[in-house]
Design a protein around this motif. Sequence first.
Motif, short mmCIF file in Angstrom:
data_model
loop_
_atom_site.label_atom_id
_atom_site.label_comp_id
_atom_site.label_asym_id
_atom_site.label_seq_id
_atom_site.Cartn_x
_atom_site.Cartn_y
_atom_site.Cartn_z
N GLU A 446 0.83 -1.19 0.00
CA GLU A 446 0.00 0.00 0.00
C GLU A 446 0.87 1.25 0.00
N LEU A 447 0.35 2.32 -0.56
CA LEU A 447 1.08 3.57 -0.62
C LEU A 447 1.05 4.27 0.73
N LEU A 448 2.19 4.85 1.10
CA LEU A 448 2.27 5.63 2.34
C LEU A 448 2.14 7.12 2.05
N ASP A 449 3.02 7.64 1.20
CA ASP A 449 2.98 9.06 0.84
C ASP A 449 3.88 9.28 -0.37
N TYR A 450 4.13 10.56 -0.69
CA TYR A 450 4.94 10.91 -1.84
C TYR A 450 6.01 11.92 -1.42
N TYR A 451 7.13 11.89 -2.13
CA TYR A 451 8.15 12.92 -2.01
C TYR A 451 8.33 13.56 -3.39
N LEU A 452 8.17 14.88 -3.47
CA LEU A 452 8.37 15.62 -4.71
C LEU A 452 9.75 16.25 -4.64
N LEU A 453 10.70 15.66 -5.36
CA LEU A 453 12.11 16.00 -5.19
C LEU A 453 12.65 16.67 -6.45
N PRO A 454 12.88 17.99 -6.43
CA PRO A 454 13.46 18.68 -7.59
C PRO A 454 14.96 18.39 -7.70
N ARG A 455 15.43 18.21 -8.92
CA ARG A 455 16.84 17.88 -9.13
C ARG A 455 17.77 18.99 -8.66
N VAL A 460 21.89 14.20 -6.51
CA VAL A 460 22.54 12.97 -6.07
C VAL A 460 21.95 11.79 -6.84
N GLU A 461 22.57 10.64 -6.69
CA GLU A 461 22.06 9.43 -7.35
C GLU A 461 21.15 8.62 -6.43
N ARG A 462 21.41 8.69 -5.13
CA ARG A 462 20.62 7.93 -4.18
C ARG A 462 20.28 8.79 -2.98
N LEU A 463 19.17 8.44 -2.34
CA LEU A 463 18.74 9.16 -1.15
C LEU A 463 18.13 8.14 -0.20
N ARG A 464 18.56 8.19 1.03
CA ARG A 464 18.07 7.25 2.05
C ARG A 464 17.22 8.05 3.04
N ILE A 465 15.97 7.61 3.25
CA ILE A 465 15.08 8.34 4.13
C ILE A 465 14.56 7.41 5.22
N ASN A 469 12.62 12.69 9.06
CA ASN A 469 13.90 13.12 8.50
C ASN A 469 14.24 14.59 8.76
N GLY A 470 13.40 15.30 9.47
CA GLY A 470 13.66 16.72 9.67
C GLY A 470 13.08 17.55 8.55
N VAL A 471 13.02 18.84 8.79
CA VAL A 471 12.35 19.73 7.85
C VAL A 471 13.06 19.80 6.50
N TYR A 472 14.38 19.60 6.47
CA TYR A 472 15.12 19.73 5.22
C TYR A 472 14.57 18.77 4.16
N LEU A 473 14.26 17.55 4.59
CA LEU A 473 13.78 16.55 3.63
C LEU A 473 12.26 16.41 3.66
N ASP A 474 11.69 16.39 4.86
CA ASP A 474 10.25 16.16 4.95
C ASP A 474 9.43 17.35 4.47
#
Length: 497
Positions: A446-455, A460-465, A469-474
Amino acid sequence: MSTEHQKYSTENQAAAIAKYAEERGFDIIRTYADEGKSGLKLDGREALQRLIEDVVSGSASFRVILVYDVSRWGRFQDPDQAAYLEAICKNAGIHVRYCAEEFENDGSLTATIIKSMKRAMAGEYCRELSRKVFDGQCRLISLGFRQGGLAGYGLRRQLVDEHGLPKAELRLGERKSLQTDRVVLVPGPEEEVRTVRRMYRLFVDAHLNEKQIAMVLNDESKLTDLGRPWTRGTVHQVLTNEKYVGHNVFNRVSFKLKEHRVRNPPDQIVRTENAFEPLIDSHTFGLAAALIAARSQRLSDNEMLQRLANLLRETSTLTALIIDERDDMPSSSAYSSRFGSLLRAYELIGYSPQRDYRYIETNRFLRTLHPAQITAVIQAIEIAGGSVQVDPASELLCVNGEFTVSVVIARCLTTEGGTSRWKIRFDAGLRPDITIAVRMRENNRELLDYYLLPRVDFPVERLRIAPANGVYLDAYRVDTLDAFQSLSARVPVRRTA
Protein backbone atom coordinates in the motif's frame (compact mmCIF):
# COMPACT_ATOMS: atom_id res chain seq x y z
CA MET A 1 -12.75 -1.89 8.27
CA SER A 2 -11.18 -3.87 5.44
CA THR A 3 -12.85 -3.13 2.08
CA GLU A 4 -13.95 -0.25 -0.09
CA HIS A 5 -17.53 -1.50 0.27
CA GLN A 6 -17.31 -0.46 3.94
CA LYS A 7 -16.62 3.16 2.99
CA TYR A 8 -18.65 4.61 5.83
CA SER A 9 -17.88 1.87 8.32
CA THR A 10 -15.41 3.86 10.42
CA GLU A 11 -17.67 6.91 10.34
CA ASN A 12 -20.59 4.84 11.65
CA GLN A 13 -18.39 3.37 14.36
CA ALA A 14 -17.16 6.82 15.35
CA ALA A 15 -20.75 8.09 15.66
CA ALA A 16 -21.71 5.17 17.93
CA ILE A 17 -18.58 5.64 20.03
CA ALA A 18 -19.24 9.38 20.34
CA LYS A 19 -22.78 8.68 21.59
CA TYR A 20 -21.45 6.14 24.10
CA ALA A 21 -18.87 8.67 25.34
CA GLU A 22 -21.42 11.45 25.70
CA GLU A 23 -23.80 9.28 27.71
CA ARG A 24 -21.04 8.33 30.14
CA GLY A 25 -19.28 11.69 30.38
CA PHE A 26 -16.11 10.74 28.48
CA ASP A 27 -14.10 13.22 26.39
CA ILE A 28 -12.66 11.74 23.19
CA ILE A 29 -9.14 13.17 22.85
CA ARG A 30 -7.61 10.88 20.24
CA THR A 31 -8.80 8.48 17.52
CA TYR A 32 -6.98 5.48 16.07
CA ALA A 33 -8.58 4.22 12.83
CA ASP A 34 -7.41 1.43 10.53
CA GLU A 35 -9.33 2.17 7.34
CA GLY A 36 -9.17 -0.44 4.63
CA LYS A 37 -7.28 -2.89 6.86
CA SER A 38 -8.14 -6.46 7.67
CA GLY A 39 -8.48 -7.44 11.32
CA LEU A 40 -7.03 -10.90 10.74
CA LYS A 41 -3.51 -9.94 11.81
CA LEU A 42 -1.76 -7.17 13.67
CA ASP A 43 0.58 -6.70 10.70
CA GLY A 44 -0.55 -3.76 8.58
CA ARG A 45 -2.83 -2.34 11.29
CA GLU A 46 -0.63 0.65 11.96
CA ALA A 47 -3.19 2.56 14.03
CA LEU A 48 -3.65 -0.33 16.46
CA GLN A 49 0.13 -0.76 16.62
CA ARG A 50 0.54 2.95 17.44
CA LEU A 51 -2.12 2.66 20.15
CA ILE A 52 -0.30 -0.26 21.79
CA GLU A 53 3.04 1.58 21.48
CA ASP A 54 1.56 4.65 23.14
CA VAL A 55 0.22 2.51 25.96
CA VAL A 56 3.47 0.60 26.49
CA SER A 57 5.69 3.70 26.29
CA GLY A 58 3.57 5.55 28.84
CA SER A 59 2.89 8.42 26.43
CA ALA A 60 -0.86 7.72 26.34
CA SER A 61 -2.79 10.75 27.59
CA PHE A 62 -6.04 8.78 27.96
CA ARG A 63 -7.41 6.41 30.60
CA VAL A 64 -10.04 4.51 28.61
CA ILE A 65 -10.07 3.00 25.11
CA LEU A 66 -13.47 2.89 23.43
CA VAL A 67 -13.93 0.20 20.74
CA TYR A 68 -17.11 -0.31 18.73
CA ASP A 69 -17.32 -4.06 19.41
CA VAL A 70 -15.13 -7.10 20.08
CA SER A 71 -14.64 -7.86 16.37
CA ARG A 72 -13.25 -4.35 15.71
CA TRP A 73 -10.46 -5.04 18.19
CA GLY A 74 -9.49 -7.87 15.86
CA ARG A 75 -10.68 -11.03 14.13
CA PHE A 76 -7.50 -12.88 15.09
CA GLN A 77 -7.45 -16.59 14.33
CA ASP A 78 -5.93 -17.06 17.77
CA PRO A 79 -8.35 -15.39 20.22
CA ASP A 80 -5.59 -15.28 22.83
CA GLN A 81 -3.86 -12.58 20.77
CA ALA A 82 -6.81 -10.24 21.24
CA ALA A 83 -6.82 -11.04 24.95
CA TYR A 84 -3.06 -10.37 25.13
CA LEU A 85 -3.37 -6.93 23.54
CA GLU A 86 -6.20 -6.02 25.91
CA ALA A 87 -4.12 -7.28 28.87
CA ILE A 88 -1.29 -4.93 27.84
CA CYS A 89 -3.66 -2.00 28.14
CA LYS A 90 -5.11 -3.26 31.41
CA ASN A 91 -1.66 -3.66 32.96
CA ALA A 92 -0.91 -0.05 32.03
CA GLY A 93 -4.02 1.09 33.92
CA ILE A 94 -6.04 1.74 30.75
CA HIS A 95 -9.45 0.11 30.50
CA VAL A 96 -10.96 -1.16 27.20
CA ARG A 97 -14.71 -0.76 26.70
CA TYR A 98 -16.82 -2.17 23.85
CA CYS A 99 -19.53 0.35 23.03
CA ALA A 100 -21.93 -1.77 20.94
CA GLU A 101 -21.85 -4.90 23.11
CA GLU A 102 -24.61 -5.83 25.53
CA PHE A 103 -22.16 -6.60 28.35
CA GLU A 104 -19.95 -4.30 30.38
CA ASN A 105 -16.27 -5.21 30.19
CA ASP A 106 -15.95 -5.16 33.97
CA GLY A 107 -13.92 -8.33 34.52
CA SER A 108 -16.88 -10.32 35.79
CA LEU A 109 -17.25 -14.01 34.99
CA THR A 110 -20.17 -13.31 32.64
CA ALA A 111 -18.26 -10.62 30.73
CA THR A 112 -15.17 -12.83 30.48
CA ILE A 113 -17.12 -15.80 29.07
CA ILE A 114 -19.11 -13.71 26.59
CA LYS A 115 -16.03 -11.81 25.46
CA SER A 116 -14.08 -15.05 24.90
CA MET A 117 -16.96 -16.50 22.88
CA LYS A 118 -17.23 -13.37 20.74
CA ARG A 119 -13.48 -13.42 20.05
CA ALA A 120 -13.70 -17.04 18.91
CA MET A 121 -16.79 -16.25 16.84
CA ALA A 122 -15.01 -13.32 15.17
CA GLY A 123 -12.20 -15.63 14.07
CA GLU A 124 -14.65 -18.32 12.96
CA TYR A 125 -16.58 -15.74 10.92
CA CYS A 126 -13.44 -15.08 8.87
CA ARG A 127 -12.82 -18.79 8.36
CA GLU A 128 -16.38 -19.34 7.15
CA LEU A 129 -16.23 -16.25 4.94
CA SER A 130 -12.94 -17.43 3.47
CA ARG A 131 -14.47 -20.79 2.54
CA LYS A 132 -17.54 -19.14 1.01
CA VAL A 133 -15.46 -16.68 -0.99
CA PHE A 134 -13.18 -19.47 -2.23
CA ASP A 135 -16.16 -21.61 -3.26
CA GLY A 136 -17.65 -18.61 -5.07
CA GLN A 137 -14.38 -17.94 -6.86
CA CYS A 138 -14.13 -21.57 -7.96
CA ARG A 139 -17.66 -21.44 -9.34
CA LEU A 140 -16.90 -18.26 -11.31
CA ILE A 141 -13.73 -19.89 -12.65
CA SER A 142 -15.81 -22.84 -13.84
CA LEU A 143 -18.10 -20.38 -15.65
CA GLY A 144 -15.10 -18.90 -17.46
CA PHE A 145 -14.70 -15.64 -15.52
CA ARG A 146 -11.31 -14.23 -14.59
CA GLN A 147 -10.46 -13.84 -10.89
CA GLY A 148 -7.87 -11.06 -10.54
CA GLY A 149 -4.38 -10.64 -11.92
CA LEU A 150 -2.95 -8.92 -14.97
CA ALA A 151 -4.20 -9.96 -18.39
CA GLY A 152 -0.70 -10.46 -19.80
CA TYR A 153 0.90 -9.60 -23.11
CA GLY A 154 -1.42 -10.17 -26.06
CA LEU A 155 -4.54 -10.31 -23.88
CA ARG A 156 -6.93 -7.76 -22.40
CA ARG A 157 -9.49 -7.80 -19.58
CA GLN A 158 -13.02 -7.40 -20.89
CA LEU A 159 -15.78 -6.28 -18.52
CA VAL A 160 -19.11 -8.05 -19.12
CA ASP A 161 -22.51 -7.64 -17.46
CA GLU A 162 -24.54 -10.32 -15.68
CA HIS A 163 -25.80 -11.61 -19.05
CA GLY A 164 -22.29 -11.93 -20.47
CA LEU A 165 -22.62 -8.94 -22.77
CA PRO A 166 -19.42 -6.88 -23.20
CA LYS A 167 -19.35 -3.47 -21.53
CA ALA A 168 -15.82 -2.05 -21.68
CA GLU A 169 -12.15 -2.93 -21.67
CA LEU A 170 -10.45 -2.57 -18.29
CA ARG A 171 -7.16 -0.76 -18.47
CA LEU A 172 -4.22 -1.33 -16.14
CA GLY A 173 -5.23 -0.53 -12.56
CA GLU A 174 -8.98 -0.40 -13.30
CA ARG A 175 -11.46 -2.69 -11.55
CA LYS A 176 -15.13 -3.50 -11.89
CA SER A 177 -17.50 -1.40 -9.80
CA LEU A 178 -20.71 -3.49 -9.89
CA GLN A 179 -21.02 -6.78 -8.03
CA THR A 180 -22.92 -8.34 -10.94
CA ASP A 181 -20.24 -7.50 -13.49
CA ARG A 182 -17.61 -10.07 -14.44
CA VAL A 183 -14.24 -10.07 -16.21
CA VAL A 184 -13.09 -12.31 -19.06
CA LEU A 185 -9.92 -12.40 -21.13
CA VAL A 186 -10.06 -11.46 -24.81
CA PRO A 187 -7.37 -11.12 -27.48
CA GLY A 188 -5.51 -7.82 -27.37
CA PRO A 189 -4.18 -5.72 -30.26
CA GLU A 190 -3.49 -7.72 -33.41
CA GLU A 191 0.20 -6.77 -33.30
CA GLU A 192 0.58 -8.29 -29.82
CA VAL A 193 -1.35 -11.42 -30.84
CA ARG A 194 0.96 -11.91 -33.84
CA THR A 195 3.98 -11.45 -31.57
CA VAL A 196 2.75 -14.11 -29.12
CA ARG A 197 2.21 -16.60 -31.94
CA ARG A 198 5.61 -15.74 -33.37
CA MET A 199 7.25 -16.42 -30.00
CA TYR A 200 5.81 -19.94 -30.02
CA ARG A 201 6.98 -20.53 -33.60
CA LEU A 202 10.48 -19.36 -32.75
CA PHE A 203 10.54 -21.67 -29.74
CA VAL A 204 8.92 -24.76 -31.27
CA ASP A 205 9.95 -24.57 -34.93
CA ALA A 206 13.13 -22.47 -34.98
CA HIS A 207 14.38 -24.00 -31.69
CA LEU A 208 15.36 -20.65 -30.18
CA ASN A 209 15.51 -20.54 -26.41
CA GLU A 210 13.81 -17.89 -24.28
CA LYS A 211 16.85 -15.63 -24.08
CA GLN A 212 17.33 -15.67 -27.85
CA ILE A 213 13.64 -14.87 -28.38
CA ALA A 214 13.94 -11.95 -25.95
CA MET A 215 16.92 -10.63 -27.93
CA VAL A 216 14.92 -10.83 -31.17
CA LEU A 217 12.02 -8.88 -29.67
CA ASN A 218 14.28 -6.26 -28.07
CA ASP A 219 16.16 -5.76 -31.37
CA GLU A 220 12.77 -4.90 -32.89
CA SER A 221 12.05 -2.46 -30.00
CA LYS A 222 9.05 -4.48 -28.83
CA LEU A 223 8.07 -4.03 -25.18
CA THR A 224 6.16 -6.19 -22.70
CA ASP A 225 2.64 -5.39 -21.49
CA LEU A 226 4.26 -3.34 -18.71
CA GLY A 227 6.28 -1.33 -21.21
CA ARG A 228 9.60 -2.99 -20.36
CA PRO A 229 12.24 -4.82 -22.43
CA TRP A 230 11.84 -8.57 -22.78
CA THR A 231 13.89 -10.96 -20.65
CA ARG A 232 14.29 -14.72 -20.58
CA GLY A 233 11.87 -14.85 -17.65
CA THR A 234 9.10 -12.82 -19.28
CA VAL A 235 9.31 -14.88 -22.47
CA HIS A 236 9.17 -18.06 -20.37
CA GLN A 237 5.96 -16.82 -18.72
CA VAL A 238 4.29 -16.42 -22.12
CA LEU A 239 5.41 -19.88 -23.22
CA THR A 240 4.11 -21.63 -20.10
CA ASN A 241 0.86 -19.86 -19.15
CA GLU A 242 -2.27 -21.81 -20.02
CA LYS A 243 -4.35 -18.66 -20.54
CA TYR A 244 -2.79 -18.38 -24.02
CA VAL A 245 -4.43 -21.67 -24.95
CA GLY A 246 -7.75 -20.46 -23.53
CA HIS A 247 -7.71 -22.22 -20.15
CA ASN A 248 -8.86 -20.49 -16.96
CA VAL A 249 -6.58 -21.63 -14.10
CA PHE A 250 -6.99 -20.73 -10.43
CA ASN A 251 -5.56 -21.65 -7.01
CA ARG A 252 -2.02 -22.52 -8.05
CA VAL A 253 -0.92 -20.52 -5.02
CA SER A 254 -3.09 -19.63 -2.03
CA PHE A 255 -2.73 -17.19 0.86
CA LYS A 256 -5.77 -17.99 2.95
CA LEU A 257 -6.48 -15.97 6.08
CA LYS A 258 -3.18 -14.16 5.50
CA GLU A 259 -1.31 -16.98 7.21
CA HIS A 260 1.08 -18.69 4.78
CA ARG A 261 1.54 -18.50 1.04
CA VAL A 262 1.61 -22.06 -0.27
CA ARG A 263 1.91 -23.69 -3.69
CA ASN A 264 -1.01 -26.09 -4.00
CA PRO A 265 -0.73 -29.65 -5.32
CA PRO A 266 -2.17 -30.39 -8.78
CA ASP A 267 -5.37 -31.93 -7.41
CA GLN A 268 -6.30 -28.61 -5.74
CA ILE A 269 -5.78 -26.46 -8.84
CA VAL A 270 -9.05 -25.32 -10.41
CA ARG A 271 -8.99 -25.41 -14.21
CA THR A 272 -11.64 -24.67 -16.82
CA GLU A 273 -10.55 -25.50 -20.35
CA ASN A 274 -11.58 -23.45 -23.38
CA ALA A 275 -12.89 -20.62 -21.22
CA PHE A 276 -11.41 -17.86 -23.40
CA GLU A 277 -10.63 -17.40 -27.07
CA PRO A 278 -7.18 -18.99 -27.45
CA LEU A 279 -4.20 -17.24 -29.03
CA ILE A 280 -2.30 -20.51 -29.42
CA ASP A 281 -3.70 -23.86 -30.54
CA SER A 282 -3.44 -26.72 -28.06
CA HIS A 283 -1.05 -28.73 -30.25
CA THR A 284 1.54 -25.92 -30.39
CA PHE A 285 1.16 -25.21 -26.68
CA GLY A 286 1.67 -28.89 -25.92
CA LEU A 287 4.84 -29.00 -28.01
CA ALA A 288 6.23 -25.99 -26.15
CA ALA A 289 5.35 -27.55 -22.79
CA ALA A 290 7.02 -30.81 -23.79
CA LEU A 291 10.22 -29.02 -24.82
CA ILE A 292 10.35 -27.14 -21.52
CA ALA A 293 9.65 -30.30 -19.51
CA ALA A 294 12.33 -32.22 -21.43
CA ARG A 295 14.99 -29.71 -20.43
CA SER A 296 14.56 -30.54 -16.77
CA GLN A 297 13.61 -34.21 -17.20
CA ARG A 298 17.01 -34.90 -18.72
CA LEU A 299 18.56 -33.92 -15.38
CA SER A 300 18.34 -36.00 -12.24
CA ASP A 301 17.46 -34.43 -8.91
CA ASN A 302 21.12 -34.39 -7.92
CA GLU A 303 22.14 -32.76 -11.19
CA MET A 304 19.51 -30.04 -10.82
CA LEU A 305 20.61 -29.35 -7.24
CA GLN A 306 24.27 -29.32 -8.26
CA ARG A 307 23.58 -26.66 -10.90
CA LEU A 308 21.65 -24.65 -8.35
CA ALA A 309 24.57 -24.89 -5.90
CA ASN A 310 27.02 -23.82 -8.62
CA LEU A 311 24.84 -20.81 -9.42
CA LEU A 312 24.75 -19.90 -5.73
CA ARG A 313 28.55 -19.95 -5.55
CA GLU A 314 28.70 -17.72 -8.62
CA THR A 315 26.07 -15.16 -7.60
CA SER A 316 26.07 -15.51 -3.75
CA THR A 317 22.27 -15.14 -3.81
CA LEU A 318 19.35 -16.87 -5.48
CA THR A 319 16.00 -15.64 -6.77
CA ALA A 320 13.51 -16.96 -9.31
CA LEU A 321 14.56 -14.18 -11.69
CA ILE A 322 18.27 -15.06 -11.42
CA ILE A 323 17.48 -18.70 -12.17
CA ASP A 324 15.18 -17.91 -15.10
CA GLU A 325 17.76 -15.64 -16.71
CA ARG A 326 20.31 -18.47 -17.06
CA ASP A 327 20.32 -20.55 -20.24
CA ASP A 328 22.21 -23.44 -18.60
CA MET A 329 19.67 -23.80 -15.79
CA PRO A 330 16.22 -25.37 -15.54
CA SER A 331 13.55 -22.76 -14.93
CA SER A 332 12.46 -21.73 -11.44
CA SER A 333 9.08 -23.37 -12.13
CA ALA A 334 10.92 -26.63 -12.90
CA TYR A 335 12.58 -26.52 -9.49
CA SER A 336 9.23 -25.76 -7.85
CA SER A 337 7.60 -28.66 -9.68
CA ARG A 338 10.41 -31.14 -8.97
CA PHE A 339 11.00 -30.30 -5.30
CA GLY A 340 7.66 -28.86 -4.24
CA SER A 341 8.85 -25.26 -3.95
CA LEU A 342 11.87 -23.10 -4.60
CA LEU A 343 12.39 -22.75 -0.87
CA ARG A 344 12.63 -26.52 -0.52
CA ALA A 345 15.25 -26.64 -3.30
CA TYR A 346 17.17 -23.90 -1.49
CA GLU A 347 17.08 -25.93 1.73
CA LEU A 348 18.46 -29.01 -0.04
CA ILE A 349 21.61 -27.11 -1.08
CA GLY A 350 21.95 -25.45 2.31
CA TYR A 351 20.88 -21.97 1.26
CA SER A 352 18.71 -19.80 3.49
CA PRO A 353 17.54 -16.48 2.03
CA GLN A 354 18.51 -13.60 4.26
CA ARG A 355 15.12 -11.98 3.90
CA ASP A 356 11.57 -13.24 4.02
CA TYR A 357 11.03 -15.29 0.87
CA ARG A 358 7.87 -13.32 0.16
CA TYR A 359 10.01 -10.49 -1.21
CA ILE A 360 9.72 -12.15 -4.64
CA GLU A 361 5.97 -11.58 -4.57
CA THR A 362 6.61 -8.04 -3.37
CA ASN A 363 8.90 -7.39 -6.34
CA ARG A 364 6.24 -8.68 -8.73
CA PHE A 365 3.62 -6.46 -7.14
CA LEU A 366 5.84 -3.36 -7.29
CA ARG A 367 6.56 -4.00 -10.96
CA THR A 368 2.83 -3.94 -11.65
CA LEU A 369 2.33 -0.87 -9.45
CA HIS A 370 4.73 1.40 -11.34
CA PRO A 371 2.64 1.73 -14.54
CA ALA A 372 -0.45 2.41 -12.43
CA GLN A 373 1.36 5.23 -10.63
CA ILE A 374 2.47 6.77 -13.92
CA THR A 375 -1.16 6.65 -15.06
CA ALA A 376 -2.23 8.37 -11.82
CA VAL A 377 0.32 11.15 -12.36
CA ILE A 378 -0.83 11.64 -15.96
CA GLN A 379 -4.45 11.83 -14.85
CA ALA A 380 -3.56 14.42 -12.19
CA ILE A 381 -1.87 16.56 -14.84
CA GLU A 382 -4.78 16.30 -17.25
CA ILE A 383 -7.34 17.09 -14.51
CA ALA A 384 -5.38 20.27 -13.77
CA GLY A 385 -5.67 21.24 -17.43
CA GLY A 386 -2.07 20.44 -18.30
CA SER A 387 -0.63 18.32 -21.07
CA VAL A 388 1.88 15.51 -20.87
CA GLN A 389 3.97 13.53 -23.32
CA VAL A 390 5.34 10.12 -22.31
CA ASP A 391 8.59 8.71 -23.65
CA PRO A 392 7.62 5.03 -24.25
CA ALA A 393 11.19 3.82 -23.82
CA SER A 394 12.16 5.64 -20.61
CA GLU A 395 8.67 6.46 -19.21
CA LEU A 396 9.88 10.02 -18.66
CA LEU A 397 7.01 12.53 -18.54
CA CYS A 398 7.28 15.93 -20.18
CA VAL A 399 4.71 18.28 -18.61
CA ASN A 400 3.36 21.21 -20.64
CA GLY A 401 6.58 21.14 -22.65
CA GLU A 402 8.23 22.89 -19.68
CA PHE A 403 9.66 20.33 -17.25
CA THR A 404 10.26 16.60 -17.02
CA VAL A 405 9.09 14.16 -14.34
CA SER A 406 10.20 10.66 -13.36
CA VAL A 407 8.18 8.32 -11.12
CA VAL A 408 10.01 5.85 -8.87
CA ILE A 409 8.77 3.37 -6.28
CA ALA A 410 10.56 3.42 -2.90
CA ARG A 411 10.00 0.08 -1.22
CA CYS A 412 10.17 -0.18 2.57
CA LEU A 413 13.18 -2.01 4.01
CA THR A 414 13.47 -3.17 7.61
CA THR A 415 16.87 -2.83 9.28
CA GLU A 416 18.30 -5.35 11.72
CA GLY A 417 17.20 -3.02 14.50
CA GLY A 418 13.60 -3.23 13.32
CA THR A 419 13.33 0.32 11.95
CA SER A 420 12.05 1.22 8.50
CA ARG A 421 14.16 2.78 5.76
CA TRP A 422 13.48 3.74 2.13
CA LYS A 423 16.06 4.09 -0.65
CA ILE A 424 15.26 6.45 -3.51
CA ARG A 425 17.31 6.02 -6.67
CA PHE A 426 17.40 9.00 -9.03
CA ASP A 427 17.77 8.42 -12.76
CA ALA A 428 21.16 10.01 -13.43
CA GLY A 429 20.88 9.33 -17.14
CA LEU A 430 17.51 10.97 -17.74
CA ARG A 431 18.11 13.77 -15.20
CA PRO A 432 14.42 14.63 -14.68
CA ASP A 433 13.55 18.04 -13.27
CA ILE A 434 11.31 16.46 -10.63
CA THR A 435 11.35 12.93 -9.23
CA ILE A 436 8.11 11.71 -7.67
CA ALA A 437 9.09 9.05 -5.13
CA VAL A 438 6.16 6.86 -4.14
CA ARG A 439 6.90 5.63 -0.62
CA MET A 440 5.39 2.27 0.33
CA ARG A 441 4.14 1.15 3.72
CA GLU A 442 5.89 -1.56 5.73
CA ASN A 443 3.96 -4.33 3.96
CA ASN A 444 4.99 -2.95 0.53
CA ARG A 445 1.43 -3.45 -0.69
CA GLU A 446 0.00 0.00 0.00
CA LEU A 447 1.08 3.57 -0.62
CA LEU A 448 2.27 5.63 2.34
CA ASP A 449 2.98 9.06 0.84
CA TYR A 450 4.94 10.91 -1.84
CA TYR A 451 8.15 12.92 -2.01
CA LEU A 452 8.37 15.62 -4.71
CA LEU A 453 12.11 16.00 -5.19
CA PRO A 454 13.46 18.68 -7.59
CA ARG A 455 16.84 17.88 -9.13
CA VAL A 456 18.15 21.35 -8.32
CA ASP A 457 17.86 20.53 -4.60
CA PHE A 458 18.88 16.87 -4.80
CA PRO A 459 21.77 16.51 -7.30
CA VAL A 460 22.54 12.97 -6.07
CA GLU A 461 22.06 9.43 -7.35
CA ARG A 462 20.62 7.93 -4.18
CA LEU A 463 18.74 9.16 -1.15
CA ARG A 464 18.07 7.25 2.05
CA ILE A 465 15.08 8.34 4.13
CA ALA A 466 13.68 7.33 7.51
CA PRO A 467 10.19 7.61 9.02
CA ALA A 468 11.16 11.12 10.24
CA ASN A 469 13.90 13.12 8.50
CA GLY A 470 13.66 16.72 9.67
CA VAL A 471 12.35 19.73 7.85
CA TYR A 472 15.12 19.73 5.22
CA LEU A 473 13.78 16.55 3.63
CA ASP A 474 10.25 16.16 4.95
CA ALA A 475 9.34 19.59 3.59
CA TYR A 476 9.12 17.79 0.23
CA ARG A 477 6.75 15.11 1.59
CA VAL A 478 3.05 15.18 0.62
CA ASP A 479 0.15 12.82 1.34
CA THR A 480 -1.45 13.18 -2.09
CA LEU A 481 -0.59 14.35 -5.58
CA ASP A 482 -2.56 17.57 -5.12
CA ALA A 483 0.62 19.63 -4.63
CA PHE A 484 2.12 18.24 -7.81
CA GLN A 485 -1.16 18.78 -9.62
CA SER A 486 -0.95 22.52 -8.90
CA LEU A 487 2.48 22.63 -10.56
CA SER A 488 1.03 21.43 -13.86
CA ALA A 489 -2.12 23.56 -13.80
CA ARG A 490 -2.59 26.12 -16.56
CA VAL A 491 -3.55 29.50 -15.12
CA PRO A 492 -5.16 32.16 -17.39
CA VAL A 493 -3.44 35.54 -17.23
CA ARG A 494 -5.42 38.70 -18.00
CA ARG A 495 -3.92 41.05 -20.52
CA THR A 496 -3.42 44.55 -19.11
CA ALA A 497 -4.32 47.59 -21.13
